[in-house]
Motif scaffolding. Structure first.
Motif, PDB file in Angstrom:
ATOM      1  N   ARG A  20       0.831  -1.209   0.000  1.00 49.70           N
ATOM      2  CA  ARG A  20       0.000   0.000   0.000  1.00 49.70           C
ATOM      3  C   ARG A  20       0.865   1.258   0.000  1.00 49.70           C
ATOM      4  N   LYS A  21       1.898   1.272   0.847  1.00 42.74           N
ATOM      5  CA  LYS A  21       2.769   2.456   0.911  1.00 42.74           C
ATOM      6  C   LYS A  21       3.471   2.683  -0.428  1.00 42.74           C
ATOM      7  N   ARG A  22       3.878   1.571  -1.082  1.00 40.89           N
ATOM      8  CA  ARG A  22       4.590   1.752  -2.347  1.00 40.89           C
ATOM      9  C   ARG A  22       3.633   2.233  -3.440  1.00 40.89           C
ATOM     10  N   LEU A  23       2.395   1.752  -3.403  1.00 36.30           N
ATOM     11  CA  LEU A  23       1.419   2.203  -4.386  1.00 36.30           C
ATOM     12  C   LEU A  23       1.074   3.667  -4.184  1.00 36.30           C
ATOM     13  N   LEU A  24       0.966   4.098  -2.915  1.00 32.68           N
ATOM     14  CA  LEU A  24       0.720   5.512  -2.660  1.00 32.68           C
ATOM     15  C   LEU A  24       1.871   6.360  -3.170  1.00 32.68           C
ATOM     16  N   ALA A  25       3.099   5.852  -3.029  1.00 32.29           N
ATOM     17  CA  ALA A  25       4.255   6.588  -3.555  1.00 32.29           C
ATOM     18  C   ALA A  25       4.183   6.698  -5.074  1.00 32.29           C
ATOM     19  N   VAL A  26       3.747   5.593  -5.727  1.00 34.93           N
ATOM     20  CA  VAL A  26       3.591   5.644  -7.186  1.00 34.93           C
ATOM     21  C   VAL A  26       2.503   6.640  -7.563  1.00 34.93           C
ATOM     22  N   GLN A  27       1.426   6.680  -6.755  1.00 34.09           N
ATOM     23  CA  GLN A  27       0.354   7.614  -7.036  1.00 34.09           C
ATOM     24  C   GLN A  27       0.832   9.056  -6.929  1.00 34.09           C
ATOM     25  N   ARG A  28       1.742   9.295  -5.992  1.00 33.10           N
ATOM     26  CA  ARG A  28       2.272  10.650  -5.846  1.00 33.10           C
ATOM     27  C   ARG A  28       3.333  10.965  -6.901  1.00 33.10           C
ATOM     28  N   GLY A  29       3.678   9.974  -7.748  1.00 33.96           N
ATOM     29  CA  GLY A  29       4.623  10.233  -8.826  1.00 33.96           C
ATOM     30  C   GLY A  29       6.027   9.729  -8.586  1.00 33.96           C
ATOM     31  N   ASN A  30       6.192   8.943  -7.556  1.00 35.67           N
ATOM     32  CA  ASN A  30       7.520   8.388  -7.259  1.00 35.67           C
ATOM     33  C   ASN A  30       7.673   7.067  -8.007  1.00 35.67           C
ATOM     34  N   TYR A  31       8.304   7.102  -9.169  1.00 30.41           N
ATOM     35  CA  TYR A  31       8.511   5.905  -9.975  1.00 30.41           C
ATOM     36  C   TYR A  31       9.950   5.383  -9.896  1.00 30.41           C
ATOM     37  N   SER A  32      10.778   6.046  -9.098  1.00 30.28           N
ATOM     38  CA  SER A  32      12.221   5.744  -9.156  1.00 30.28           C
ATOM     39  C   SER A  32      12.584   4.476  -8.409  1.00 30.28           C
ATOM     40  N   SER A  33      12.142   4.364  -7.149  1.00 31.70           N
ATOM     41  CA  SER A  33      12.584   3.247  -6.305  1.00 31.70           C
ATOM     42  C   SER A  33      11.687   2.049  -6.505  1.00 31.70           C
ATOM     43  N   PRO A  34      12.256   0.833  -6.665  1.00 29.64           N
ATOM     44  CA  PRO A  34      11.439  -0.373  -6.794  1.00 29.64           C
ATOM     45  C   PRO A  34      10.943  -0.847  -5.426  1.00 29.64           C
ATOM     46  N   MET A  35      10.008  -1.818  -5.440  1.00 27.02           N
ATOM     47  CA  MET A  35       9.485  -2.408  -4.207  1.00 27.02           C
ATOM     48  C   MET A  35      10.467  -3.451  -3.702  1.00 27.02           C
ATOM     49  N   GLN A  36      10.743  -3.441  -2.354  1.00 31.97           N
ATOM     50  CA  GLN A  36      11.689  -4.384  -1.744  1.00 31.97           C
ATOM     51  C   GLN A  36      11.080  -4.918  -0.452  1.00 31.97           C
ATOM     52  N   MET A  37      10.645  -6.208  -0.463  1.00 32.02           N
ATOM     53  CA  MET A  37      10.096  -6.848   0.744  1.00 32.02           C
ATOM     54  C   MET A  37      10.981  -7.982   1.231  1.00 32.02           C
ATOM     55  N   GLY A  38      11.873  -8.530   0.423  1.00 29.28           N
ATOM     56  CA  GLY A  38      12.789  -9.590   0.843  1.00 29.28           C
ATOM     57  C   GLY A  38      12.097 -10.877   1.216  1.00 29.28           C
ATOM     58  N   ARG A  39      11.050 -11.259   0.509  1.00 28.81           N
ATOM     59  CA  ARG A  39      10.332 -12.486   0.804  1.00 28.81           C
ATOM     60  C   ARG A  39      10.498 -13.441  -0.369  1.00 28.81           C
ATOM     61  N   LEU A  40      10.368 -14.747  -0.028  1.00 32.03           N
ATOM     62  CA  LEU A  40      10.510 -15.778  -1.059  1.00 32.03           C
ATOM     63  C   LEU A  40       9.178 -16.416  -1.454  1.00 32.03           C
ATOM     64  N   ASP A  41       8.096 -16.040  -0.777  1.00 34.66           N
ATOM     65  CA  ASP A  41       6.795 -16.650  -1.069  1.00 34.66           C
ATOM     66  C   ASP A  41       6.079 -15.859  -2.171  1.00 34.66           C
ATOM     67  N   GLU A  42       4.740 -15.968  -2.188  1.00 38.36           N
ATOM     68  CA  GLU A  42       3.967 -15.304  -3.225  1.00 38.36           C
ATOM     69  C   GLU A  42       4.141 -13.796  -3.199  1.00 38.36           C
ATOM     70  N   TRP A  43       4.353 -13.234  -2.024  1.00 38.49           N
ATOM     71  CA  TRP A  43       4.592 -11.787  -1.966  1.00 38.49           C
ATOM     72  C   TRP A  43       5.866 -11.417  -2.703  1.00 38.49           C
ATOM     73  N   GLY A  44       6.830 -12.337  -2.691  1.00 38.24           N
ATOM     74  CA  GLY A  44       8.039 -12.083  -3.476  1.00 38.24           C
ATOM     75  C   GLY A  44       7.705 -12.042  -4.976  1.00 38.24           C
ATOM     76  N   GLN A  45       6.804 -12.928  -5.420  1.00 42.17           N
ATOM     77  CA  GLN A  45       6.390 -12.894  -6.822  1.00 42.17           C
ATOM     78  C   GLN A  45       5.646 -11.592  -7.143  1.00 42.17           C
ATOM     79  N   ILE A  46       4.808 -11.159  -6.176  1.00 45.68           N
ATOM     80  CA  ILE A  46       4.109  -9.883  -6.382  1.00 45.68           C
ATOM     81  C   ILE A  46       5.115  -8.750  -6.475  1.00 45.68           C
ATOM     82  N   GLU A  47       6.129  -8.797  -5.638  1.00 47.24           N
ATOM     83  CA  GLU A  47       7.165  -7.751  -5.680  1.00 47.24           C
ATOM     84  C   GLU A  47       7.853  -7.719  -7.044  1.00 47.24           C
ATOM     85  N   SER A  48       8.174  -8.888  -7.581  1.00 45.94           N
ATOM     86  CA  SER A  48       8.843  -8.946  -8.883  1.00 45.94           C
ATOM     87  C   SER A  48       7.927  -8.437  -9.998  1.00 45.94           C
TER      88      SER A  48
END
Length: 877
Positions: A328-356
Motif C-alpha cells: 500500500r505504501k509503495r502504491l501511494l508513492a507511485v500515485q504521488r509520482g515516485n517511480y524511481s525506487s522499486p518495491m523491496q520486501m525480501g520475501r521468497l513466497d507469493e509476496w516475493g512474486q508480487i514484488e517482482s
C-alpha cells in the motif's frame, strides 16, 4: 527439511498446513461426539425398552379386561332361556380369568384374581337357576292357558243348559267375575316375558283373587275348576318368590363381579402411574446426560476456536497485513509520482512474486507513460485536424468538447462551450431519438438528420456516435462525429429524380421494353409488358426471362438473345405471332446489346404491329375494291348500250303489233291480212305479256346499273337536302341485287317491312348515307341467314330536330360483350377471311363525325337487333 523450505517459500503451503490442522482437530471432536451420542443412544434404548414393555403389557391388560367386561355385559343381557349360550360364554369367560392369572401376575394381585374367579362362578350358577325358574314359570303358564280354555268350555256348556232366571243370573255373575279375574290373572302370570326387567312380585293381587274365587264358590255353589285354579295360583305364588330370590342373588353376584373388575382397572391405573413416574425419571437422566455432553463439546469447540483464532491472527499479521501495508505504501508513492525506487520486501513466497511483478509493471509504466504522452499528442493533432466534426456531450445534452471542424461547421465561436445539443438540431426531437437508439444499442452509425448552424441555416449531416461507460456500466459521455452531407444529398436527390424521370419515360412508352443481364435475369420491366403479361415489375425483377415472359413463344427469341449477348450485335425479328393472352397479335422485336464496360446484358424492344398489319390488309382490300369498282363501272357502261337498244327495240316491237298505227294497217293490207287479226294472234300467244316483261326487266336492269354507277361514282362531298325515303328505297333495291355466295344468303328472300312517316328533307351527303344503310342492311341479312321467316323492318320518323332511320331484324340478337364492341374498328364475329370488321366502324364514323349525328344499337339475345341513326335537320355552321 524439504517441508520447512516449502513452508518458507510458499504462503499457500502455510495456510494449507493450518487448514489441515484445523481439519484434524475437527475430526477428533467429531469422533468424540460420535461415540458420545452412541452411548447416549444405547442408554436411551435400554431405558425406553423396559418402559415400553410395561406400557404394552398395561395396554394388553386393559384391552383384555375391557373385552372381558363387554362379553360379561352381553351374557347378562342375553342368557335368559338359552342354556347353551350360557354354558359356552361362561366357559370362555372362565378361560379368560385363568389367562389373567397366568399372564398378568405383576398387574393383578392374587386376592383380586381369586375374587374375580369366585364371583364369576357364582354369577354363572345363579344364571342357571334363573333359567330353571323361568322354565317352571313357562310350564305353569301353559297349565293356566289350558285351565282357562277349560273354563271357557264349561261356561259355554253351562250357558246352553241354563233355562231358569236364577240360573241365568248366576251364570252372568260367574262369567263376569271370571272375565275380570282372567284379565288380572293373565297380567300376573305373563310378567316373566321380560325377565331382564323383573320387579319384586306383589302377592296381594293373587291373595285377593283367591279370596274372591272362594267367596264365589261358597255363594254360588261348588264350581268344578275353582279348586284346580286355586291350587295353580298357590304354586305360581311360590315360584314367583323363588324366581325373585334367584334374580336378587344374580344381581348381587353381578354387582360384586363389576366391583372386582373395577378394582382390577384401578390396579392397572396405579401401574400406569408408576410407569409414567419412572419414564419422567428416565427423561431427566437422559437430559442430564445430553447436557453434560453438550457442555463438554462446547468447551472443546471453544478451546479449539480460540487456538485456531490465535493461529490465524499470527498468520494474518505476518503473511498478509505486513506485506499488504508495504505494498500500500509503495502504491501511494507511485500515485504521488515516485517511480524511481522499486518495491523491496525480501520475501521468497507469493509476496516475493508480487514484488517482482510490480517492479516489472513499474518499469513498463515508466516506458508506456512517454508513449502515452506521444499518443495523446497524435490524438490531439487528429482531433484538431479532422475534416469531420468531433464532439463530446453529456447524457443530458450539454456539449463539452468540439474540434475546430465542428466549430467551423456550425459557425460557433472558438471558445463557445456548454451549449445544448438540442440547439444544433433542426428538430430537437431528433436528439432524443438518437439518445434512445444509443441506450438500446450503444453504437449508432450513419444516422442522417437535419441540423442547424448558429446563423439558423439548416443542412443535412450524418452522425456516428457511441456511449462511453465506466466500470459500473453507467453512462459518462456521448461521443461522435458529424459529417456535412448536403452536397451528397443534393447529388443523390438529383440522381433519384433522374432515375424517376428515366423510369417514367420507359413506363410511358407504348412499346414493350425489357432489360436482361448476361444470365437472362430481368433487370428492366416497363409498364407495357407488365399490363400485357399481368406480372408486376416487383415480381418479374431478378427472375429468369423465360419464366415470366410468355407473350410470345420462347423458340422465337431465346437463341437470338444468346446470339446478341455473345456477338454484341443487334438482332431484328419481324411479325412474330403472340401467344397465350396475346394470341392473334403480332410483334416486331429488336434485341440490342448493352455496350458498357461495367454492365453486360441486352435490351429487348417490341412493338405491337397487329393494327398496322390489319390496316395494310384493309388498304390492299381497298385497292382491290377500287379495281373492282372501276371494272364494274366499265361493265355497266358497256351493258348499258345494248340494254338501251333492247329496250328501244322492245318498244318498237310493241308499236308494230298495235292496230292503231296506220303504217301497220297498210302493210297488213298488202299481205292480205288484217292488223286486228295479227294483234289478236299475238295476244292469244302471249306476245304482249312477253314484250311487257322484257320491257320491265330491261328497265329494272337499267335502274340497277344507274344505282351502281351512282354508288361507285366519286362524290364532291356536298351536303344537299335529300329525301331519306327515296334514298332508302334505292339502297333496298341495290341490296336486293346482291347475292353473296360466300355468306349463302339472298336478300330477295327476306321480307322487307317499310314504316315510313312523312319527314322533311335532310341535308346530307347521299352516297355516304346510302353506304351506311347498305352496310346495316347487309349486317341484318347476315344475321338472318339461318332464321326461319326472316324479316327486316325499316322505319323513318322525326324526333324533335332530328330524323331517325331504324333497321331492325328478327334474328338471334347479340350478347352484351359483343354489343359493347360492335363499333370498334376491326372487331368482327365472322370467320377469318369473311370480313374485315370495318363496316360498322366506318358507318359510325360517317354518321357521327361527318354528319354530327348518332348511331346506336339495341339488342338482346333471342330478341333481334335494331340499329338507329339520327341525322340533324339543320347543319351546324
Amino acid at each position: 527439511m524439504n517441508l520447512a523450505n516449502k513452508l518458507k517459500k510458499s504462503l499457500q503451503a502455510r495456510f494449507i498446513l493450518a487448514t489441515a490442522l484445523s481439519i484434524a482437530v475437527f475430526f477428533m471432536i467429531f469422533l468424540l461426539l460420535f461415540f458420545s451420542f452412541i452411548q447416549i443412544r444405547s442408554n436411551i434404548q435400554q431405558l425406553t425398552g423396559v418402559e415400553m414393555r410395561k406400557i404394552v403389557e398395561g395396554s394388553r391388560i386393559a384391552l383384555d379386561l375391557g373385552q372381558f367386561l363387554a362379553r360379561l355385559k352381553v351374557l347378562q343381557a342375553t342368557f335368559y332361556r338359552n342354556d347353551e349360550f350360557l354354558q359356552e360364554e361362561g366357559a370362555y369367560l372362565l378361560k379368560m380369568v385363568q389367562q389373567f392369572e397366568g399372564d398378568y401376575t405383576d398387574s393383578f394381585s392374587p386376592a383380586t384374581q381369586a375374587s374375580l374367579r369366585e364371583q364369576l362362578g357364582g354369577l354363572l350358577e345363579q344364571c342357571t337357576k334363573v333359567n330353571d325358574s323361568l322354565e317352571q314359570l313357562q310350564q305353569l303358564n301353559g297349565e293356566f292357558s289350558r285351565l282357562l280354555e277349560e273354563v271357557d268350555r264349561q261356561i259355554e256348556e253351562q250357558t246352553r243348559r241354563t233355562l231358569a232366571v236364577t240360573e241365568v243370573t248366576k251364570l252372568e255373575q260367574l262369567t263376569h267375575l271370571l272375565a275380570h279375574y282372567r284379565i288380572e290373572l293373565v297380567e300376573t302370570i305373563h310378567v316373566h316375558d321380560q325377565p331382564g326387567q323383573w320387579q319384586q312380585p306383589s302377592n296381594n293381587e293373587i291373595v285377593s283373587l283367591q279370596a274372591r274365587l272362594q267367596a264365589l264358590s261358597a255363594e254360588q255353589g261348588p264350581i268344578d275348576f275353582v279348586p284346580q285354579l286355586l291350587s295353580l295360583m298357590q304354586r305360581y305364588r311360590v315360584l314367583r318368590e323363588t324366581h325373585y330370590q334367584a334374580m336378587n342373588l344374580l344381581g348381587k353376584h353381578s354387582t360384586a363381579l363389576n366391583q372386582t373388575a373395577q378394582e382390577g382397572l384401578q390396579q392397572i391405573g396405579k401401574v400406569d402411574w408408576l410407569i409414567e413416574q419412572h419414564a419422567e425419571q428416565v427423561m431427566t437422566e437422559i437430559d442430564s446426560t445430553v447436557m453434560t455432553t453438550e457442555v463438554m463439546v462446547m468447551g472443546l469447540i471453544t478451546v479449539f476456536a480460540l487456538l485456531l483464532a490465535l493461529i490465524q491472527i499470527q498468520l494474518y499479521r505476518k503473511h498478509i497485513k505486513r506485506p499488504m501495508e508495504h505494498v500500500r505504501k509503495r502504491l501511494l508513492a507511485v500515485q504521488r509520482g515516485n517511480y524511481s525506487s522499486p518495491m523491496q520486501m525480501g520475501r521468497l513466497d507469493e509476496w516475493g512474486q508480487i514484488e517482482s511483478i510490480f517492479n516489472i509493471l513499474l518499469n513498463d509504466l515508466i516506458n508506456n507513460w512517454s508513449a502515452l504522452q506521444e499518443s495523446e499528442k497524435r490524438y490531439r493533432n487528429f482531433f484538431d485536424c479532422a475534416a469531420e466534426g468531433i464532439f463530446q456531450s453529456t447524457q443530458k445534452g450539454v456539449l463539452l468538447n468540439m474540434n475546430p471542424s465542428m466549430i467551423e461547421m456550425f459557425g460557433f465561436d472558438d471558445h463557445e462551450a456548454n451549449k445544448q445539443v438540442e440547439s444544433i438540431y433542426a428538430d430537437p426531437a431528433d436528439w432524443l431519438r438518437l439518445l434512445t437508439l444509443l441506450q438500446k444499442e450503444d453504437i449508432v452509425s450513419n444516422y442522417e438528420v437535419e441540423m442547424r448552424r448558429s446563423n439558423g441555416q439548416t443542412f443535412w449531416a450524418v452522425i456516428n456516435s457511441h456511449l462511453v461507460r465506466d466500470a459500473e456500466e453507467s453512462i459518462q459521455l456521448v461521443e461522435g462525429t458529424v459529417e456535412d452531407i448536403s452536397m451528397r444529398r443534393a447529388g443523390d436527390e438529383a440522381l433519384r429524380q433522374l432515375k424517376e424521370y428515366l423510369h417514367a419515360i420507359v413506363d410511358t412508352m407504348p412499346s414493350i421494353l425489357i432489360g436482361i443481364d448476361e444470365k437472362r435475369r430481368v433487370t428492366l420491366w416497363n409498364r407495357a409488358v407488365a399490363e400485357l403479361s399481368g406480372i408486376p415489375e416487383e415480381q418479374a425483377f431478378g427472375e429468369q426471362l423465360e419464366e415470366v415472359f410468355s407473350l410470345i413463344d420462347q423458340s422465337y427469341y431465346l437463341n437470338h438473345i444468346d446470339e446478341t449477348l455473345n456477338s454484341k450485335e443487334v438482332v431484328r425479328l419481324g411479325k412474330i405471332p403472340g401467344a397465350k393472352v396475346c394470341e392473334g397479335c403480332y410483334f416486331d422485336m429488336l434485341i440490342y446489346p448493352l455496350l458498357s464496360l461495367e454492365i453486360t446484358g441486352a435490351v429487348i424492344y417490341m412493338d405491337d404491329i397487329t393494327e398496322k398489319l390489319r390496316i395494310e390488309e384493309v388498304m390492299v382490300q381497298s385497292e382491290k375494291m377500287l379495281s373492282v369498282g372501276s371494272l364494274a363501272a366499265g361493265m355497266a357502261h358497256e351493258i348499258n348500250n345494248p340494254l338501251a337498244s333492247i329496250l328501244q327495240n322492245v318498244q318498237v316491237l310493241g308499236q308494230r303489233l298495235s292496230p292503231a298505227l296506220k303504217k301497220n294497217q297498210e302493210v297488213a293490207l298488202q299481205l292480205g291480212i288484217q292488223v286486228e287479226q295479227v294483234a289478236e294472234y299475238a295476244r292469244m300467244r302471249g306476245f304482249d305479256q312477253m314484250i311487257k316483261s322484257i320491257a320491265e326487266s330491261g328497265q329494272r336492269a337499267a335502274r340497277i346499273i344507274e344505282n351502281m354507277l351512282n354508288f361507285s361514282r366519286k362524290s364532291a362531298s356536298h351536303f344537299l337536302p335529300c329525301s331519306l325515303a327515296e334514298l332508302v328505297e334505292k339502297t333496298i333495291e341495290l341490296a336486293s341485287s346482291d347475292y353473296d355466295m360466300k355468306h349463302q344468303f339472298d336478300f330477295r328472300k327476306i321480307n322487307i317491312v317499310r314504316e315510313f312517316r312523312p319527314v322533311p328533307d335532310v341535308p346530307c351527303e347521299s352516297s355516304q348515307i346510302q353506304q351506311v344503310v347498305l352496310s346495316l342492311l347487309k349486317n341484318a341479312a347476315e344475321a338472318l341467314m339461318d332464321s326461319e321467316g326472316p324479316e327486316i323492318t325499316v322505319r323513318i320518323f322525326q324526333e324533335e330536330e332530328q330524323v331517325c332511320v331504324q333497321i331492325a331484324d328478327n334474328g338471334e340478337g347479340m350478347p352484351e360483350p359483343v354489343r359493347r364492341r360492335i363499333f370498334e374498328p376491326f372487331f368482327t364475329t365472322k370467320e377469318v377471311g369473311l370480313g374485315t370488321g370495318l363496316g360498322l366502324s366506318v358507318s359510325y364514323f360517317l354518321v357521327v363525325q361527318n354528319h354530327k349525328g348518332r348511331l346506336t344499337v339495341d339488342s338482346q339475345p333471342g330478341e333481334g337487333t335494331c340499329f338507329s341513326f339520327f341525322l340533324p335537320l339543320a347543319l351546324e355552321k
